[in-house]
Scaffold this active site. Sequence first.
Site, PDB file in Angstrom:
ATOM      1  N   SER A 232       0.935  -1.116   0.022  1.00 55.73           N
ATOM      2  CA  SER A 232      -0.087   0.114   0.110  1.00 55.73           C
ATOM      3  C   SER A 232       1.104   1.461  -0.154  1.00 55.73           C
ATOM      4  CB  SER A 232      -1.109  -0.086   1.074  1.00 55.73           C
ATOM      5  OG  SER A 232      -2.123   0.562   1.190  1.00 55.73           O
ATOM      6  N   ASP A 459      -9.085  -4.349  -5.691  1.00 56.67           N
ATOM      7  CA  ASP A 459      -8.348  -3.743  -4.531  1.00 56.67           C
ATOM      8  C   ASP A 459      -9.215  -2.469  -4.360  1.00 56.67           C
ATOM      9  OD1 ASP A 459      -6.601  -2.111  -2.718  1.00 56.67           O
ATOM     10  OD2 ASP A 459      -5.033  -3.494  -2.979  1.00 56.67           O
ATOM     11  N   HIS A 487      -7.478  -5.962  -0.270  1.00 55.49           N
ATOM     12  CA  HIS A 487      -6.477  -4.746  -0.323  1.00 55.49           C
ATOM     13  C   HIS A 487      -5.003  -5.848  -0.240  1.00 55.49           C
ATOM     14  CE1 HIS A 487      -3.960  -1.395  -0.173  1.00 55.49           C
ATOM     15  NE2 HIS A 487      -4.110  -1.351   1.178  1.00 55.49           N
TER      16      HIS A 487
END
Length: 517
Positions: A232, A459, A487
């Site tokens: 991320s 995602d 995610h």
Amino acid sequence: MTSSSPRTTVARALAAGTAVAALLVGCSAPGKVQTPVESAAGWDPAAAAAAGAPEGFEEYYVQDLQWTECGEGFECATASAPLSWDDPDAGSIELALNRVVARGEKVGSLLVNPGGPGGSGVDFLRSAVGMFGDPLKDSFDIVGFDPRGVGDSTPVRCFDDARKDESLSKDFDLETDEGVAAAREEARAWAEACAQNTGELLGTVDTQSAARDMDMLRAVLGDDQLHYLGYSYGTQLGATYAGLFPERAGRLVLDGGIDVTLSADEVSKGQAVGFENALRAYVTDCQAGSSCPLSGSVDDGMRQVRAVLDYAFERPYPTSSDRQVTQTLAFYGIAVTLYDEGSWPVLTQALEEAIIQGRGDTLLYLADFYNDRNSDGTFSTNSSEAFRAVGCLDDRSSADVEDMRAQVAEIEEVAPTVGTFFGYGGIACADWPHPEVEQEFDASAAGAPPILVVGTTGDPATPYVWSEGLADTLESGVLLTYEGEGHTAYGRSNECVAGAVEAYLVEGTVPAEGTTC
């Protein structure tokens, strides 16, 4: 809403009654800033230069870490880093680290970052070490670290817990000028508290400074090149490192990519679309079952979710405690379940409770999970503070009211259910006490070896198109696609992804372009 990942899914946390980590130290004093690190006895300037130390910062690159046992299978240490990479005389800060030592023939150290900004790598390694495959555990010292401003490193400090709790639950009517003014006043209060309680560190927690810290850690850990796994926001940190130090980039895995060429406004719009699509996938799945509280078509179900959010704004949901679920908390509670499809049944439970019973206990639990709030009103991390502080230095949106309203209109066209929650981003940084940091790195990381970007098609927080963009932006980027929801991918998807990531990190085997799992 870029968040730490892969996080323990809400479903597993509810089932296991997961305890929240140690309490955040009260935010009553400025973050610790030390005097510059003392010279190591007999340190060799030539060795420091060979390790890549910039002039004036050689001592940091040759410091000796003192590793001590800190739980079964873990060792911990504290490194010193300069407060400012522009001024060697400004003093130093602390960086917290932990590691699991390689079990076999060692390739090197593998630094891991769980995202955020504001995610603790130390906490992540403790909770997620079991997800790493045997090839990684055999070949690397796996090293977690808390970036500057985060967790057990010298932290960003802002509100005390009670004031923070109040702020994170507030609603503002941003369709009115009065509501915008009230939101900006609240953001100003954050800025003032952060400045007062953090001190000079607040102006140096940008991503580029954190990437420079990683290069120092690379040298201190004894590696010529940095091997890294970032999720991320951690992909932005890793891409920034590659752009600053392409010749020192080793094997970098960037999972859940953020395209570093995007503006803050483009990020907001992209995330709104990501969460809208993830919510639609949830509604579709829910309505295919026998006990879904959402009736009619998928579009009808999406409107019913929005109605839950709108109801919370007008009349916050009561709970079994003395707290109520505001619209802000209701959104956090819904959004957090979209990070992993394993949490969808908990969202169904929360929506059924709200729609049928008119109560918000599960939504409140989920919102607290997202915000790292303990049941006694304290917070286990400073992720909210660090998220704001890093974001305001890296990139910020216009705070002009007309600009923000125009952006909201654009976002709501493509994300009608949740889009409004991704607008008005300029408010948070409008009165920040430090300026935005100028970009000093090459976004293409020209000259770096192959960099593996992993993208998940469903995602919500880092949409797949961002991973595509990051792989295209990086001169040596290679995209690995996971077809699925949730995610990020490594550690929460399938053996295909795990095998490709581990073969790349351990053996340097780059997946063929276009590989899909």
